[in-house]
Write a protein that holds these residues in place. Structure first.
Motif, short mmCIF file in Angstrom:
data_model
loop_
_atom_site.label_atom_id
_atom_site.label_comp_id
_atom_site.label_asym_id
_atom_site.label_seq_id
_atom_site.Cartn_x
_atom_site.Cartn_y
_atom_site.Cartn_z
N ILE A 65 0.85 -1.18 0.00
CA ILE A 65 0.00 0.00 0.00
C ILE A 65 0.89 1.24 0.00
O ILE A 65 1.66 1.46 0.93
N ILE A 66 0.79 2.03 -1.06
CA ILE A 66 1.59 3.25 -1.18
C ILE A 66 0.90 4.41 -0.47
O ILE A 66 1.52 5.18 0.25
N GLN A 67 -0.41 4.53 -0.69
CA GLN A 67 -1.19 5.58 -0.05
C GLN A 67 -2.58 5.05 0.28
O GLN A 67 -3.09 4.16 -0.42
N ARG A 68 -3.17 5.60 1.33
CA ARG A 68 -4.55 5.30 1.67
C ARG A 68 -5.21 6.55 2.21
O ARG A 68 -4.59 7.35 2.91
N PHE A 69 -6.46 6.72 1.85
CA PHE A 69 -7.23 7.87 2.32
C PHE A 69 -8.60 7.36 2.80
O PHE A 69 -9.24 6.58 2.10
N PRO A 70 -9.07 7.80 3.97
CA PRO A 70 -8.30 8.55 4.97
C PRO A 70 -7.27 7.66 5.66
O PRO A 70 -7.32 6.44 5.54
N LYS A 71 -6.35 8.28 6.39
CA LYS A 71 -5.29 7.53 7.04
C LYS A 71 -5.76 6.82 8.30
O LYS A 71 -5.12 5.88 8.76
N LYS A 72 -6.86 7.30 8.87
CA LYS A 72 -7.44 6.66 10.05
C LYS A 72 -8.72 5.93 9.66
O LYS A 72 -9.44 6.38 8.77
N ASP A 73 -8.99 4.83 10.36
CA ASP A 73 -10.18 4.05 10.06
C ASP A 73 -11.44 4.80 10.47
O ASP A 73 -11.46 5.53 11.47
N TRP A 74 -12.50 4.61 9.69
CA TRP A 74 -13.80 5.14 10.06
C TRP A 74 -14.36 4.34 11.24
O TRP A 74 -14.12 3.14 11.36
N ASP A 75 -15.12 5.00 12.08
CA ASP A 75 -15.81 4.29 13.16
C ASP A 75 -16.85 3.34 12.56
O ASP A 75 -17.71 3.75 11.78
N GLY A 76 -16.75 2.08 12.92
CA GLY A 76 -17.69 1.09 12.43
C GLY A 76 -17.35 0.51 11.08
O GLY A 76 -18.04 -0.40 10.61
N PHE A 118 -6.40 19.51 -12.28
CA PHE A 118 -7.36 19.29 -11.20
C PHE A 118 -6.61 18.62 -10.05
O PHE A 118 -5.88 17.65 -10.27
N PRO A 119 -6.76 19.12 -8.83
CA PRO A 119 -6.04 18.51 -7.70
C PRO A 119 -6.60 17.12 -7.39
O PRO A 119 -7.80 16.96 -7.15
N LEU A 120 -5.72 16.12 -7.39
CA LEU A 120 -6.15 14.76 -7.10
C LEU A 120 -6.71 14.63 -5.69
O LEU A 120 -7.63 13.84 -5.45
N GLU A 121 -6.15 15.42 -4.75
CA GLU A 121 -6.65 15.34 -3.38
C GLU A 121 -8.12 15.75 -3.30
O GLU A 121 -8.90 15.17 -2.55
N GLY A 122 -8.49 16.74 -4.11
CA GLY A 122 -9.88 17.18 -4.12
C GLY A 122 -10.81 16.13 -4.70
O GLY A 122 -11.92 15.92 -4.20
N ILE A 129 -10.08 9.64 -12.19
CA ILE A 129 -8.87 9.88 -11.40
C ILE A 129 -7.63 9.43 -12.17
O ILE A 129 -6.60 10.11 -12.18
N TYR A 130 -7.73 8.29 -12.84
CA TYR A 130 -6.61 7.79 -13.65
C TYR A 130 -6.27 8.76 -14.77
O TYR A 130 -5.10 9.06 -15.02
N THR A 131 -7.29 9.28 -15.45
CA THR A 131 -7.06 10.20 -16.57
C THR A 131 -6.41 11.49 -16.09
O THR A 131 -5.48 12.01 -16.73
N VAL A 132 -6.89 12.02 -14.96
CA VAL A 132 -6.30 13.25 -14.42
C VAL A 132 -4.83 13.02 -14.06
O VAL A 132 -3.97 13.88 -14.28
#
Length: 355
Positions: free
Chosen positions: A27-38, A154-158, A144-147
């Motif tokens: 895993i290179i990156q994951r969003f969000p970095k913290k797990d969601w509750d539940g 376009f900012p990928l983070e957005g 996302i792949y095309t961008v």
């Protein structure tokens, strides 16, 4: 209301573990970095994103897309939509150290020096969601792949963050329009009822691939708790077949292991004593031929193999004949008028939409 996506993950080839044998992903990156509750972060996603194993390639392969279904300890399903593409890399150690698909080329060495070789490493973009909208996720990942590839402004983070902010009704039949923020328009059609299975064309495709009699045999097999294994050269077709077979059970629910795409490192699961619905790539045909208590369906060849030790009870008459006749008219609408001397002009749409 439910969150449209739970996690966005980028998985790449792990060069640090690229020794002898099969490679690994990390895993290179994951969003969000913290797990969601539940909603815990899915484990083993890097293995499922490349079910056939992580390998370098000498050619740039076309991007692929398929959906992996993971089931957590609470029996909740998580749909992992995977878009995989290949990025160019330079191997400075020469082609002889490359773990690539195909035979190693014997390149001439000039002046005792090994020439650098260009290889392509797989990388997967993954959306994890509790919602099953494969075509919508395909469109989002494609955007996302095309961008990324075309370096669009376009900012990928957005784009990624908008995946988590959109809320989708679980049911109701409404249409929801949203955008990831790249001038796109994504339209979601929610199901009328959250208990009815949404199959799209998967059921019709299963009948086209295997035929009426074979599908009815699989239907009887799954109702009598037998082990069913699909194999195909297409991961997407494996997922569609498993989805279709499970939908045919409605209103019953399948409570045994359900793994539409099984990675190569988990093939020992096929020796499990419990019933299952599993799909594997046809590259593992040799490994699955020795399974004595598993019904094997070849989606590409249109056949099923029932071991001698398994006795399947067919549907009782006259239900069997009525079912076969009705399905024949749906799959082959011209059957009734095939012998007519003056057949009427065909204006009605295909009956395959009824499946």
């Amino acid at each position: 209301m439910a969150r449209f996506a739970d996690y966005f993950i980028v998985v790449g080839y792990d060069h640090e573990k690229a020794g002898s044998g099969e490679g690994c992903g990390k895993i290179i990156q994951r969003f969000p970095k913290k797990d969601w509750d539940g909603t815990a972060f899915p484990q083993g996603v890097e293995m499922f994103s490349q079910p056939g194993g992580w390998r370098l390639s000498r050619d740039r392969k076309a991007p692929t897309f398929f959906t992996v279904v993971l089931t957590d300890i609470e029996s909740d399903r998580h749909y992992c939509s995977c878009l995989t593409f290949y990025e160019a890399e330079v191997n400075l150690q020469g082609s002889k150290s490359i773990e690539a698909d195909g035979d190693d080329d014997e390149e001439a060495e000039e002046n005792g020096l090994i020439q650098p070789a260009q290889v392509f490493a797989p990388k997967s973009l993954i959306i994890v969601s509790r919602l099953d909208y494969p075509e919508i996720f395909r469109g989002c990942l494609g955007l996302i792949y095309t961008v990324h590839i075309d370096s669009l402004n376009f900012p990928l983070e957005g784009l990624v963050s908008n995946l988590f902010t959109f809320q989708v009704p679980v049911a109701g039949g409404s249409q929801k329009l949203f955008s990831l923020g790249a001038g796109d328009r994504q339209l979601i059609q929610t199901p009328l009822n959250d208990t009815l299975p949404v199959t799209s064309k998967s059921v019709a495709l299963l009948f086209q691939q295997l035929g009426i009699q074979n599908v009815l045999s699989l239907f009887c097999a799954v109702l009598t708790e037998h082990k069913i294994l699909f194999h195909s050269t297409s991961y997407q077709r494996l997922g569609e077949a498993c989805r279709a077979l499970e939908a045919l059970m409605f209103p019953l629910k399948y409570s045994y292991p359900y793994i539409p795409i099984l990675p190569s490192r988990l093939l020992e699961v096929l020796s499990s004593p419990t019933p299952f619905i599993i799909g594997v790539h046809s590259m593992f045909q040799t490994e699955i031929q020795d399974l004595l208590d598993v019904i094997i369906a070849d989606l590409d060849g249109g056949t099923i193999k029932i071991p001698e030790c398994i006795h399947l009870s067919p549907l009782p008459e006259p239900l069997l004949h009525q079912t076969q006749t009705s399905l024949s008219l749906v799959l082959h609408p011209d059957l009734e008028i095939a012998d007519n001397a003056f057949p009427p002009p065909r204006t009605a749409p295909s009956n395959l939409k009824l499946l």
